[in-house]
Design a protein around this motif. Structure first.
Motif, mmCIF file in Angstrom:
data_model
loop_
_atom_site.group_PDB
_atom_site.id
_atom_site.type_symbol
_atom_site.label_atom_id
_atom_site.label_comp_id
_atom_site.label_asym_id
_atom_site.label_seq_id
_atom_site.Cartn_x
_atom_site.Cartn_y
_atom_site.Cartn_z
ATOM 1 N N HIS A 124 6.652 -1.086 5.607
ATOM 2 C CA HIS A 124 5.503 -0.414 4.977
ATOM 3 C C HIS A 124 5.602 1.055 5.293
ATOM 4 C CE1 HIS A 124 2.275 -3.914 4.964
ATOM 5 N NE2 HIS A 124 3.322 -4.103 4.156
ATOM 6 N N HIS A 126 3.056 4.015 5.405
ATOM 7 C CA HIS A 126 1.899 4.521 5.540
ATOM 8 C C HIS A 126 1.556 5.920 5.294
ATOM 9 C CE1 HIS A 126 -0.226 0.182 6.267
ATOM 10 N NE2 HIS A 126 0.976 0.239 6.820
ATOM 11 N N HIS A 163 -5.067 1.829 11.195
ATOM 12 C CA HIS A 163 -4.962 3.258 10.731
ATOM 13 C C HIS A 163 -6.185 4.167 11.103
ATOM 14 C CE1 HIS A 163 -1.551 1.642 9.197
ATOM 15 N NE2 HIS A 163 -2.156 0.377 8.598
ATOM 16 N N HIS A 196 6.779 1.456 9.136
ATOM 17 C CA HIS A 196 6.857 0.143 10.088
ATOM 18 C C HIS A 196 7.701 -1.189 9.413
ATOM 19 C CE1 HIS A 196 3.800 -2.398 8.766
ATOM 20 N NE2 HIS A 196 3.044 -1.465 8.662
ATOM 21 N N HIS A 206 4.033 -2.146 14.601
ATOM 22 C CA HIS A 206 3.208 -0.854 14.450
ATOM 23 C C HIS A 206 3.287 0.021 15.889
ATOM 24 C CE1 HIS A 206 1.078 -3.055 11.218
ATOM 25 N NE2 HIS A 206 0.875 -1.993 10.857
HETATM 26 ZN ZN ZN Z 1 1.568 -1.710 7.484
#
Ligand code: ZN
Length: 250
Positions: A124, A126, A163, A196, A206
């Motif tokens: 991912h 972000h 987040h 991540h 994470h």
């Molecule tokens: Zn993620």
């Protein structure tokens, strides 16, 4: 005589479109609806304070509980204490030093052999932004979707999951890593980006296995179950949903 020169900086200058006030207002509303509403409807806000004032005596009556000690429910952070005394008592300086649960998986022993890198099934990215940098995030979002077959998520204009600031994310398969990561490094526009991996241990993904583009920021996954606490060892799947149609610049 007019001096005409073309510097490399000019050639690379981005054609910045003029600020679209309607778009700007829409984003401002999305990012801080409460604040905008308060400014717009000052009358209502004053009304709300008046209501809060009326509620005051009711709260005060509640506070006069028989014991005079605030209710210490099981989720109440402060232990019961008498007014004017520390809720922590007067012996905290004598406490032994405890060790919190680690974020590093398998830290209690040295591993017999290295992990297989193929334990990483996908990634991912972000991208974090705020009310001042959302247009940069929008540009990265559009450019990414035009160039990469990835799974693009929704806009999150408030903290979501671990987040702690507004963000959007896209998931990508491991074969895209050598292109997506350098591309994000050069096209972050200064925004903070968390990259991540996805393994069977999302908490470690994470908190421990992460990569950052630019500055890191807090990621609140500390109360997620550890690998040992997880019942089902599933891995996040990627379902690409973009339609890339722009050749990657090389
Ligand atoms: Zn993620």
């Amino acid at each position: 005589m007019k001096n005409i020169t073309t510097s490399p900086a000019d050639k690379n200058a981005v054609d910045t479109p003029p600020v679209d006030e309607a778009v700007d207002r829409q984003w401002a509303d999305l990012l801080s609806p409460a604040r905008r509403q308060l400014m717009r409807d000052t009358g209502l806000a004053v009304g709300a304070f008046a209501l809060a004032g009326l509620a005051g005596p009711v709260l005060a009556a509640d506070a006069k509980a028989p014991t005079g000690i605030p209710d210490a429910g099981k989720n109440f952070a402060e232990p019961p204490h008498k007014p004017g005394e520390s809720p922590w008592g007067y012996d905290t300086y004598k406490q032994p030093t405890p060790r919190p649960a680690g974020v590093r998986p398998g830290e209690s022993r040295l591993p017999a052999k290295p992990r297989a890198y193929t334990d990483i099934k996908s990634y991912h990215a972000h991208i974090y932004f705020d009310e001042d940098s959302y247009e940069k995030a929008a540009l990265i979002r559009r450019w990414s979707a035009e160039r990469f077959l990835v799974e693009l998520g929704d806009w999150n204009t408030e903290p979501r999951g671990p987040h702690t600031t507004p963000s959007f994310y896209f998931g990508f398969t491991t074969d895209l890593f050598p292109k997506v990561v350098p591309w994000l490094q050069l096209n972050s526009l200064g925004l903070t980006i968390l990259i991540h991996p996805n393994t069977v241990d999302p908490r470690a993904d994470h908190l421990y296995y992460a990569l950052w583009v630019n500055r890191s920021q807090p990621v609140n996954a500390f109360d997620w179950p550890t690998l040992e606490q997880r019942k089902e060892l599933t891995v996040e799947q990627i379902y690409p949903n973009t339609k890339p149609h722009v050749a990657l610049e090389t």
